[in-house]
Design a protein around this motif. Structure first.
Motif, PDB file in Angstrom:
ATOM      1  N   LYS A 157       5.160   5.362  -9.471  1.00 56.32           N
ATOM      2  CA  LYS A 157       4.310   4.498  -8.661  1.00 56.32           C
ATOM      3  C   LYS A 157       3.969   5.204  -7.344  1.00 56.32           C
ATOM      4  CE  LYS A 157       4.106  -0.130  -6.737  1.00 56.32           C
ATOM      5  NZ  LYS A 157       4.831  -1.377  -6.500  1.00 56.32           N
ATOM      6  N   VAL A 158       2.706   5.117  -6.940  1.00 56.97           N
ATOM      7  CA  VAL A 158       2.262   5.731  -5.689  1.00 56.97           C
ATOM      8  C   VAL A 158       2.449   4.727  -4.563  1.00 56.97           C
ATOM      9  CG1 VAL A 158       0.282   6.663  -4.432  1.00 56.97           C
ATOM     10  CG2 VAL A 158       0.593   7.218  -6.852  1.00 56.97           C
ATOM     11  N   GLU A 159       3.192   5.124  -3.542  1.00 58.72           N
ATOM     12  CA  GLU A 159       3.384   4.301  -2.350  1.00 58.72           C
ATOM     13  C   GLU A 159       3.192   5.182  -1.124  1.00 58.72           C
ATOM     14  OE1 GLU A 159       7.329   2.782  -2.950  1.00 58.72           O
ATOM     15  OE2 GLU A 159       6.593   1.016  -4.014  1.00 58.72           O
ATOM     16  N   GLY A 160       2.679   4.592  -0.048  1.00 63.78           N
ATOM     17  CA  GLY A 160       2.527   5.322   1.201  1.00 63.78           C
ATOM     18  C   GLY A 160       1.319   6.232   1.269  1.00 63.78           C
ATOM     19  N   TYR A 170      -2.900   5.946   1.139  1.00 67.38           N
ATOM     20  CA  TYR A 170      -3.956   4.948   1.226  1.00 67.38           C
ATOM     21  C   TYR A 170      -5.325   5.619   1.341  1.00 67.38           C
ATOM     22  CZ  TYR A 170       0.254   2.741   3.132  1.00 67.38           C
ATOM     23  OH  TYR A 170       1.541   2.335   3.344  1.00 67.38           O
ATOM     24  N   LYS A 203       3.653   9.007   4.066  1.00 69.79           N
ATOM     25  CA  LYS A 203       4.978   9.401   3.575  1.00 69.79           C
ATOM     26  C   LYS A 203       5.641  10.382   4.543  1.00 69.79           C
ATOM     27  CE  LYS A 203       4.145   9.097  -1.385  1.00 69.79           C
ATOM     28  NZ  LYS A 203       5.333   8.336  -1.682  1.00 69.79           N
ATOM     29  N   LYS A 257      -3.386   7.731  -8.775  1.00 70.39           N
ATOM     30  CA  LYS A 257      -3.705   6.338  -8.495  1.00 70.39           C
ATOM     31  C   LYS A 257      -5.204   6.214  -8.264  1.00 70.39           C
ATOM     32  CE  LYS A 257      -2.556   2.358  -5.675  1.00 70.39           C
ATOM     33  NZ  LYS A 257      -1.633   1.788  -4.706  1.00 70.39           N
ATOM     34  N   TYR A 284      -8.037   3.939  -6.404  1.00 70.66           N
ATOM     35  CA  TYR A 284      -8.268   2.974  -5.327  1.00 70.66           C
ATOM     36  C   TYR A 284      -9.688   2.457  -5.486  1.00 70.66           C
ATOM     37  CZ  TYR A 284      -4.229   5.323  -3.277  1.00 70.66           C
ATOM     38  OH  TYR A 284      -2.984   5.845  -3.058  1.00 70.66           O
ATOM     39  N   LYS A 301      -4.668  -0.115  -0.415  1.00 66.51           N
ATOM     40  CA  LYS A 301      -3.331   0.457  -0.623  1.00 66.51           C
ATOM     41  C   LYS A 301      -3.073   0.664  -2.099  1.00 66.51           C
ATOM     42  CE  LYS A 301      -1.225  -1.537   3.432  1.00 66.51           C
ATOM     43  NZ  LYS A 301      -0.104  -2.244   3.968  1.00 66.51           N
TER      44      LYS A 301
END
Length: 131
Positions: free
Chosen positions: A9-12, A14, A38, A103, A105, A131
Motif C-alpha cells: 500500500k502506498v502511504e505518504g 500525494y 515519507k 498507485k 491518483y 492522497k
C-alpha cells in the motif's frame, strides 16, 4: 499464482494541483506536484498522466524523476484550466529500496477549482490534494 503477488500500500505520497503566481509571465498558473511526505527517498519515480471523459481524451504525458528526496516535492506539469472539465489521472510508480510501489491518483472532473483549495503538506501553499 496471483495470490503470491504482494502489492504494498502506498502511504505518504500525494499529488497536489496548486494555483500559484508565475513571476516570469505574470500569470496565475495551475501546476501539478508530487509530494513525498515519507522519511525515505523515492527512487526511479515514473508518473503517467492523462485526462479523459466519455467523449474526450488528452494525450498521455510521462515524467521520470531519478530521486525524490524524503520530505520534498517536485513539479510534474503545468495544467491548463480546460483540463479540469475532465477526469485527470496520475499513475505513479516508484521504488523504495528494492520494493516497487504503484498507485493511481484521480482528480474527478470539476474538482480542481479555487473553492476546493486546502493546505498542502510540506509546501506552505493551498491547492487541491489527492492522497
Amino acid at each position: 499464482m496471483k495470490k503470491d503477488i504482494e502489492i504494498p500500500k502506498v502511504e505518504g505520497v500525494y499529488i497536489a494541483v496548486v494555483n500559484e503566481y508565475n513571476d516570469l509571465y505574470k500569470t496565475q498558473d495551475w501546476n501539478a506536484y508530487i509530494i513525498n511526505d515519507k522519511d525515505v527517498d523515492l527512487e526511479m519515480v515514473i508518473i503517467v498522466t492523462s485526462g479523459y471523459s466519455k467523449d474526450k481524451a488528452t494525450s498521455i504525458f510521462r515524467k521520470k524523476i531519478d530521486t525524490l528526496p524524503a520530505k520534498s516535492y517536485a513539479k510534474i506539469e503545468l495544467m491548463q484550466e480546460d483540463l479540469f472539465a475532465l477526469n485527470n489521472q496520475f499513475q505513479v510508480t516508484f521504488f523504495k529500496g528494492n520494493t516497487m510501489f504503484d498507485k493511481t491518483y484521480l482528480f474527478r472532473k470539476n474538482t480542481i477549482n479555487l473553492k476546493a483549495l486546502q493546505a498542502i503538506p510540506l509546501m506552505d501553499v493551498k491547492g487541491v490534494l489527492v492522497k
